[in-house]
Design an enzyme around this catalytic site. Sequence first.
Site, PDB file in Angstrom:
ATOM      1  N   CYS A  99       0.782  -1.237   0.000  1.00 50.68           N
ATOM      2  CA  CYS A  99       0.000   0.000   0.000  1.00 50.68           C
ATOM      3  C   CYS A  99       0.818   1.294   0.000  1.00 50.68           C
ATOM      4  O   CYS A  99       0.675   2.133  -0.896  1.00 50.68           O
ATOM      5  CB  CYS A  99      -0.902   0.046   1.232  1.00 50.68           C
ATOM      6  SG  CYS A  99      -1.898  -1.424   1.500  1.00 50.68           S
ATOM      7  N   HIS A 114      -2.382   6.901   4.557  1.00 55.59           N
ATOM      8  CA  HIS A 114      -1.354   5.872   4.707  1.00 55.59           C
ATOM      9  C   HIS A 114       0.051   6.285   4.266  1.00 55.59           C
ATOM     10  O   HIS A 114       0.927   5.448   4.072  1.00 55.59           O
ATOM     11  CB  HIS A 114      -1.781   4.614   3.910  1.00 55.59           C
ATOM     12  CG  HIS A 114      -1.298   3.327   4.515  1.00 55.59           C
ATOM     13  ND1 HIS A 114      -0.572   2.400   3.817  1.00 55.59           N
ATOM     14  CD2 HIS A 114      -1.450   2.823   5.753  1.00 55.59           C
ATOM     15  CE1 HIS A 114      -0.302   1.376   4.592  1.00 55.59           C
ATOM     16  NE2 HIS A 114      -0.825   1.613   5.777  1.00 55.59           N
TER      17      HIS A 114
HETATM   18 CA    CA Z   1      -3.070  -2.111  -0.656  1.00 55.84          CA
END
Ligand code: CA
Length: 446
Positions: free
Chosen positions: A66, A120
């Site tokens: 990610c 994130h």
């Molecule tokens: Ca991901």
Amino acid sequence: MALNTGCSTAPKNAEEQPNILLILADDLGFNDLGFQGSKDLSTPNLDTLARNGVIFTDAHVTASVCSPSRAGLITGKYQQFFGHEANIPPPQLGTDTTLVTIADVLRDNGYRTGINGKWHIGYEYNYHPNSRGFDHFWGFLGGHRSYFPENYPPENHKAIYTNRTHTPFTGNYLTDTQADEAVKFIKDSNEPFFLFLSLAAPHAPMHALEEDMARFPNSDRPEYAAMVYAMDRAVGKVVQHLKQTGKFENTLIVFLSDNGGSPVNDSNNSPLKGFKGNKFEGGIRVPFIVHWPKVIDGGQSFDGLTSSLDLFPTFLDAAGIKKSSELELDGTSLIPFLTNEKTGSPHDMLFFRKEMAAAVRHGNWKLIRLDDYGYVLYDLATDPYETTNLKNREPERFESMKIALENWESKTVEPWWSENPKWQEVTSDIHQDLMNNRPIRRISPD
Ligand code: CA
């Protein structure tokens, strides 16, 4: 105060600037959409977008996990050039704040910019979306949060924020609330707007609505099927709003996943090998569609080697924004390839690396390097499942790709942080199984 990015809008284009809607799924399997060939899932809204847009068959993200994938996408630069190589930044770090993001440039050129969902790529003030070019943020700074109204304390990165204010989650189901918040952002925006709809789905935890699961009574993966169905419903809701308000024709919509399907969420990457966290195509090649009825003819399929790095220059091109000479981007605009002005591939080569594992694509050829294993060379044209190592049969090609990787690596910097050693070990074991065409050991990441 808006950041001066040095990029400027050509006046003749200013009134025609499209809205831009970037939709990023999380850990979605390569096969897990109707238009990608899924037989057991249901994604009618995305299938319609794909049918009326362009389906990319060889599009990649810059990382198989990610956080670095998102860092590459939002800066338009290989994240290894600025130290964002490993996953999940430590609390005090994130994407290099000296870099300009696509949101910075669009905002600097008259766009209202918003991000909805998962961030994130940094938590503290200077790494926060509101410090990285986004006028509006609704979502959570970390990942892996509950889809249900679990109200994490404000210091938890799973807590929901509106901009910098903790706003406990009161919705019914996160994916549906993301759609509602996306529609709200569009309603509140003068055009043009840029909305980064960063969906939580279908990343674990495997939280699904009973009524969505009931649609898949015979499924061997009912939670995942329901999560993907809800994801598609969210996309449909936003599309419907754009249609109702006359904005659909001149909104550039891009949909992709941030990395390949994960081995822990029941996703399906067939016909590709591998999954999230490794360098086989199943980790880094993703579903990818571009839809912009005003400019790009629908019903196309595009086979050129493409990267999420191309989105930054594509958005600038669509908006008629001239890039400043100081802004160095690693991708290229996709638009000329979709309007018959250019033929061929946006990229001759693509590079991938996350600490111990690296890979290169050169046309249909693929080189993978695992530090404690060595190299493998595959010809994806004849061996799309990456099974037969041609390194010894193709010594010159092997050598030239190895040198190309080394040249690219000479431009990278030391990663700013490292992967958890335990996870690194698990990944290495999986990689070796995959390289030896052995069955994959079951993993249970923390
Ligand atoms: Ca991901």
